[in-house]
Scaffold this motif. Structure first.
Motif, PDB file in Angstrom:
ATOM      1  N   MET A   1       0.721  -0.976   0.306  1.00  0.00           N
ATOM      2  CA  MET A   1      -0.236   0.673  -0.232  1.00  0.00           C
ATOM      3  C   MET A   1       0.942   1.601   0.336  1.00  0.00           C
ATOM      4  O   MET A   1       2.210   0.780  -0.216  1.00  0.00           O
ATOM      5  CB  MET A   1      -1.084   0.294   1.196  1.00  0.00           C
ATOM      6  N   ALA A   2       0.111   2.791  -0.475  1.00  0.00           N
ATOM      7  CA  ALA A   2       0.896   3.651  -0.142  1.00  0.00           C
ATOM      8  C   ALA A   2      -0.168   4.872   0.018  1.00  0.00           C
ATOM      9  O   ALA A   2      -1.535   4.534  -0.142  1.00  0.00           O
ATOM     10  CB  ALA A   2       1.585   4.039  -1.683  1.00  0.00           C
ATOM     11  N   TYR A   3       0.919   6.119   0.298  1.00  0.00           N
ATOM     12  CA  TYR A   3      -0.550   7.367  -0.011  1.00  0.00           C
ATOM     13  C   TYR A   3      -0.101   7.852  -1.331  1.00  0.00           C
ATOM     14  O   TYR A   3       0.551   7.830  -2.176  1.00  0.00           O
ATOM     15  CB  TYR A   3       0.541   7.846   1.252  1.00  0.00           C
ATOM     16  N   ARG A   4      -1.590   8.929  -1.152  1.00  0.00           N
ATOM     17  CA  ARG A   4      -1.646   9.258  -2.893  1.00  0.00           C
ATOM     18  C   ARG A   4      -2.741  10.713  -2.173  1.00  0.00           C
ATOM     19  O   ARG A   4      -3.076  11.057  -1.502  1.00  0.00           O
ATOM     20  CB  ARG A   4      -2.753   8.503  -3.797  1.00  0.00           C
ATOM     21  N   ILE A   5      -2.115  12.027  -2.807  1.00  0.00           N
ATOM     22  CA  ILE A   5      -2.479  13.118  -2.438  1.00  0.00           C
ATOM     23  C   ILE A   5      -3.734  13.298  -3.624  1.00  0.00           C
ATOM     24  O   ILE A   5      -3.444  13.194  -4.738  1.00  0.00           O
ATOM     25  CB  ILE A   5      -1.237  13.869  -2.325  1.00  0.00           C
ATOM     26  N   ASN A   6      -4.570  14.234  -3.477  1.00  0.00           N
ATOM     27  CA  ASN A   6      -5.676  14.441  -4.261  1.00  0.00           C
ATOM     28  C   ASN A   6      -6.033  16.220  -4.451  1.00  0.00           C
ATOM     29  O   ASN A   6      -5.528  16.289  -4.374  1.00  0.00           O
ATOM     30  CB  ASN A   6      -6.999  14.237  -3.417  1.00  0.00           C
ATOM     31  N   GLU A   7      -4.932  16.021  -5.413  1.00  0.00           N
ATOM     32  CA  GLU A   7      -3.791  16.822  -6.004  1.00  0.00           C
ATOM     33  C   GLU A   7      -4.984  17.563  -6.425  1.00  0.00           C
ATOM     34  O   GLU A   7      -5.144  19.369  -6.705  1.00  0.00           O
ATOM     35  CB  GLU A   7      -4.229  16.226  -7.839  1.00  0.00           C
ATOM     36  N   ASN A   8      -6.501  17.498  -6.920  1.00  0.00           N
ATOM     37  CA  ASN A   8      -8.476  19.008  -7.074  1.00  0.00           C
ATOM     38  C   ASN A   8      -7.987  19.448  -5.735  1.00  0.00           C
ATOM     39  O   ASN A   8      -8.815  20.724  -5.371  1.00  0.00           O
ATOM     40  CB  ASN A   8      -8.977  17.874  -6.963  1.00  0.00           C
ATOM     41  N   GLU A   9      -8.219  18.589  -4.571  1.00  0.00           N
ATOM     42  CA  GLU A   9      -7.543  19.383  -2.745  1.00  0.00           C
ATOM     43  C   GLU A   9      -6.795  19.788  -1.992  1.00  0.00           C
ATOM     44  O   GLU A   9      -6.574  20.837  -1.273  1.00  0.00           O
ATOM     45  CB  GLU A   9      -8.400  17.871  -2.458  1.00  0.00           C
ATOM     46  N   CYS A  10      -5.522  19.419  -2.703  1.00  0.00           N
ATOM     47  CA  CYS A  10      -4.276  20.387  -2.315  1.00  0.00           C
ATOM     48  C   CYS A  10      -3.974  21.832  -2.788  1.00  0.00           C
ATOM     49  O   CYS A  10      -4.272  22.176  -3.916  1.00  0.00           O
ATOM     50  CB  CYS A  10      -3.264  19.232  -3.074  1.00  0.00           C
ATOM     51  N   ILE A  11      -3.433  21.757  -1.770  1.00  0.00           N
ATOM     52  CA  ILE A  11      -4.206  23.651  -0.992  1.00  0.00           C
ATOM     53  C   ILE A  11      -2.347  24.215  -1.301  1.00  0.00           C
ATOM     54  O   ILE A  11      -1.695  25.482  -1.666  1.00  0.00           O
ATOM     55  CB  ILE A  11      -3.785  24.252  -0.196  1.00  0.00           C
ATOM     56  N   SER A  12      -1.173  23.708  -1.869  1.00  0.00           N
ATOM     57  CA  SER A  12       0.445  23.392  -2.378  1.00  0.00           C
ATOM     58  C   SER A  12       0.354  23.713  -1.273  1.00  0.00           C
ATOM     59  O   SER A  12       2.197  24.774  -1.508  1.00  0.00           O
ATOM     60  CB  SER A  12       0.013  24.426  -3.497  1.00  0.00           C
ATOM     61  N   CYS A  13       0.223  23.406   0.488  1.00  0.00           N
ATOM     62  CA  CYS A  13       1.413  24.375   1.713  1.00  0.00           C
ATOM     63  C   CYS A  13       2.338  23.517   1.632  1.00  0.00           C
ATOM     64  O   CYS A  13       3.602  24.722   2.149  1.00  0.00           O
ATOM     65  CB  CYS A  13       0.701  23.994   2.938  1.00  0.00           C
ATOM     66  N   GLY A  14       3.276  22.385   1.595  1.00  0.00           N
ATOM     67  CA  GLY A  14       4.046  21.789   1.444  1.00  0.00           C
ATOM     68  C   GLY A  14       4.214  21.255   2.697  1.00  0.00           C
ATOM     69  O   GLY A  14       5.614  20.428   3.111  1.00  0.00           O
ATOM     70  N   ALA A  15       3.265  21.142   3.613  1.00  0.00           N
ATOM     71  CA  ALA A  15       3.937  19.903   4.514  1.00  0.00           C
ATOM     72  C   ALA A  15       3.791  19.267   4.922  1.00  0.00           C
ATOM     73  O   ALA A  15       5.028  18.852   5.415  1.00  0.00           O
ATOM     74  CB  ALA A  15       2.652  20.986   5.647  1.00  0.00           C
ATOM     75  N   CYS A  16       3.688  18.721   4.275  1.00  0.00           N
ATOM     76  CA  CYS A  16       3.754  16.666   4.269  1.00  0.00           C
ATOM     77  C   CYS A  16       5.173  16.830   3.227  1.00  0.00           C
ATOM     78  O   CYS A  16       5.765  15.569   4.015  1.00  0.00           O
ATOM     79  CB  CYS A  16       2.754  16.237   2.697  1.00  0.00           C
ATOM     80  N   GLN A  17       6.089  17.109   2.661  1.00  0.00           N
ATOM     81  CA  GLN A  17       7.413  17.098   1.831  1.00  0.00           C
ATOM     82  C   GLN A  17       8.278  17.079   3.088  1.00  0.00           C
ATOM     83  O   GLN A  17       8.802  15.939   2.815  1.00  0.00           O
ATOM     84  CB  GLN A  17       7.860  17.878   0.501  1.00  0.00           C
ATOM     85  N   PRO A  18       8.694  17.678   3.988  1.00  0.00           N
ATOM     86  CA  PRO A  18       9.755  17.791   5.319  1.00  0.00           C
ATOM     87  C   PRO A  18       9.553  16.510   5.631  1.00  0.00           C
ATOM     88  O   PRO A  18      10.258  16.035   6.442  1.00  0.00           O
ATOM     89  CB  PRO A  18       9.500  18.891   6.016  1.00  0.00           C
ATOM     90  N   VAL A  19       8.330  16.322   6.263  1.00  0.00           N
ATOM     91  CA  VAL A  19       8.197  14.745   7.221  1.00  0.00           C
ATOM     92  C   VAL A  19       7.956  13.087   6.396  1.00  0.00           C
ATOM     93  O   VAL A  19       8.337  12.502   7.109  1.00  0.00           O
ATOM     94  CB  VAL A  19       6.623  14.987   8.159  1.00  0.00           C
ATOM     95  N   CYS A  20       8.112  13.340   5.538  1.00  0.00           N
ATOM     96  CA  CYS A  20       8.505  12.296   4.467  1.00  0.00           C
ATOM     97  C   CYS A  20      10.153  12.262   5.445  1.00  0.00           C
ATOM     98  O   CYS A  20      10.810  12.031   4.779  1.00  0.00           O
ATOM     99  CB  CYS A  20       8.243  12.082   3.071  1.00  0.00           C
ATOM    100  N   PRO A  21       9.277  10.283   5.535  1.00  0.00           N
ATOM    101  CA  PRO A  21      11.481   9.908   5.838  1.00  0.00           C
ATOM    102  C   PRO A  21      11.834   9.590   4.542  1.00  0.00           C
ATOM    103  O   PRO A  21      13.076   9.020   5.015  1.00  0.00           O
ATOM    104  CB  PRO A  21      10.875   8.759   6.939  1.00  0.00           C
ATOM    105  N   VAL A  22      11.376   9.279   3.613  1.00  0.00           N
ATOM    106  CA  VAL A  22      12.370   8.810   2.406  1.00  0.00           C
ATOM    107  C   VAL A  22      12.177   9.426   1.293  1.00  0.00           C
ATOM    108  O   VAL A  22      12.143   8.856   0.236  1.00  0.00           O
ATOM    109  CB  VAL A  22      11.324   7.611   2.048  1.00  0.00           C
ATOM    110  N   GLU A  23      11.322  11.006   1.706  1.00  0.00           N
ATOM    111  CA  GLU A  23      11.698  11.310   0.548  1.00  0.00           C
ATOM    112  C   GLU A  23      10.576  11.231  -0.940  1.00  0.00           C
ATOM    113  O   GLU A  23      11.645  11.792  -2.187  1.00  0.00           O
ATOM    114  CB  GLU A  23      13.158  12.238   0.523  1.00  0.00           C
TER     115      GLU A  23
END
Length: 59
Positions: free
Chosen positions: A1-23
């Motif tokens: 399994m994996a995670y997916r970002i709903n691009e229609n709802e994303c507000i481009s804040c970028g909060a998710c990117q720095p917390v990802c342990p595998v980049e």
């Protein structure tokens, strides 16, 4: 399994990117983010910090 970002709802804040342990989150057109599902380790860190809850686990 994996995670997916709903691009229609994303507000481009970028909060998710720095917390990802595998980049596995990268910036795409318009400042939105995309998750490389092949690299994602299904930890859920990104979903936990998304202010608009547009990140969900997919099977």
């Amino acid at each position: 399994m994996a995670y997916r970002i709903n691009e229609n709802e994303c507000i481009s804040c970028g909060a998710c990117q720095p917390v990802c342990p595998v980049e596995c989150i990268s910036e795409i057109e318009g400042g939105k983010r995309k998750i490389d599902e092949a690299t994602c380790i299904d930890c859920g860190a990104c979903a936990g910090v998304c202010p608009v809850e547009c990140i969900a686990s997919v099977e």
